[in-house]
Write an enzyme that holds these catalytic residues in place. Structure first.
Site, short mmCIF file in Angstrom:
data_model
loop_
_atom_site.label_atom_id
_atom_site.label_comp_id
_atom_site.label_asym_id
_atom_site.label_seq_id
_atom_site.Cartn_x
_atom_site.Cartn_y
_atom_site.Cartn_z
N SER A 144 0.10 0.37 12.57
CA SER A 144 0.70 1.52 11.89
C SER A 144 0.21 2.74 12.65
O SER A 144 -0.84 2.68 13.31
CB SER A 144 0.25 1.61 10.44
OG SER A 144 0.61 2.86 9.86
N TYR A 157 -5.84 1.54 3.17
CA TYR A 157 -4.76 1.28 4.13
C TYR A 157 -5.20 1.67 5.54
O TYR A 157 -5.03 0.90 6.49
CB TYR A 157 -3.52 2.06 3.72
CG TYR A 157 -2.30 1.75 4.55
CD1 TYR A 157 -1.51 0.63 4.27
CD2 TYR A 157 -1.92 2.58 5.60
CE1 TYR A 157 -0.39 0.34 5.03
CE2 TYR A 157 -0.80 2.29 6.36
CZ TYR A 157 -0.03 1.18 6.08
OH TYR A 157 1.08 0.90 6.84
#
Length: 252
Positions: A144, A157
């Site tokens: 990501s 995250y």
């Protein structure tokens, strides 16, 4: 299965980036092993691929459960005989939660999917690629842009995505002896159901809520297919693909 047919497995293949990547890989000539927790979405992806003349088989599994992952990859080996590519895509969003309000169970749930799940699937694929003949294969991890720069209040995250980078580099190093390449694709604002909220506005580093541009998920899928199609003596170690105008370069 013809000896020349290459096999790709995609985790999180029932929707979003996983489904788009599976379809793109099928269009590139791969036979697909579709992995995900729920069978119904996997069967929908399977039907999309088969209706276009491709080959696909669904393998339900919870990527955070070691026994479930091992069972799925054993079935893949039994069905296809080998594995050439794993797109290690399954993950979960964690929303924006201030650090002081984080619950340990919430943290553990994010880690189980986004980090342990990546490890378990990579380990299963690595074992298969090392043992098969001809030896080797490619593992593509979905990182990501949060592997580089966090959004506000996303410690779990961001931590897991930073850790995926360590997994990628470790496999790229350790896999050399067995012709196993490892890549990471860091994705920013692909247009899927998960990112629809960005049209209304998401929290920015300065505290504002602001909408963010998104890009068509097909661009991500095509990038995954490109990496998957490289010969094993060439590798894209890291790729960042993002909506050009999103606040990543200069975030904060």
């Amino acid at each position: 299965m013809p000896a020349t047919k290459k096999i790709a497995a995609v985790t999180g293949a029932g929707s979003g980036i996983g489904r788009a990547a599976a379809v793109a890989l099928a269009q590139a000539g791969f036979a697909l092993a579709l992995i995900g927790r729920r069978i119904e979405p996997l069967l929908e992806t399977q039907e999309i691929i088969r209706s276009a003349g491709g080959e696909a088989q669904a393998f339900p599994a919870d990527v955070g459960d070691a026994a479930s992952v091992e069972h799925a990859f054993s079935q893949i080996e039994h069905t296809f005989g080998r594995l050439d590519v794993l797109f290690n895509n399954a993950g979960r969003n964690a929303g924006a939660v201030p650090l002081e309000d984080y619950e340990v169970d919430f943290w553990n749930d994010v880690v189980a999917t986004n980090l342990t799940g990546v490890f378990l699937c990579a380990r299963a694929a690595y074992r298969l690629m090392k043992a098969q003949s001809p030896q080797g294969g490619r593992i593509i991890n979905n990182g990501s842009i949060s592997a580089h720069s966090p959004r506000p209040h996303t410690i779990a995250y961001s931590a897991t995505k930073h850790a995926v980078t360590g997994i990628t580099k470790s496999i790229a190093l350790d896999g050399r002896a067995y012709n196993i390449a490892c890549s990471q694709i860091d994705i920013g604002n692909a247009a899927t159901s998960i990112t629809e909220r960005m049209n209304q506005g998401v929290l920015q580093a300065d505290g504002r809520m602001a909408p963010e541009p998104r890009m068509d998920v097909s661009h991500v899928a095509n990038a995954v297919a490109h990496i998957a199609g490289l010969p094993l003596d060439a590798n894209v170690l890291n790729m960042t693909i993002m909506a050009s105008a999103m606040p990543f370069v200069g975030r904060g």
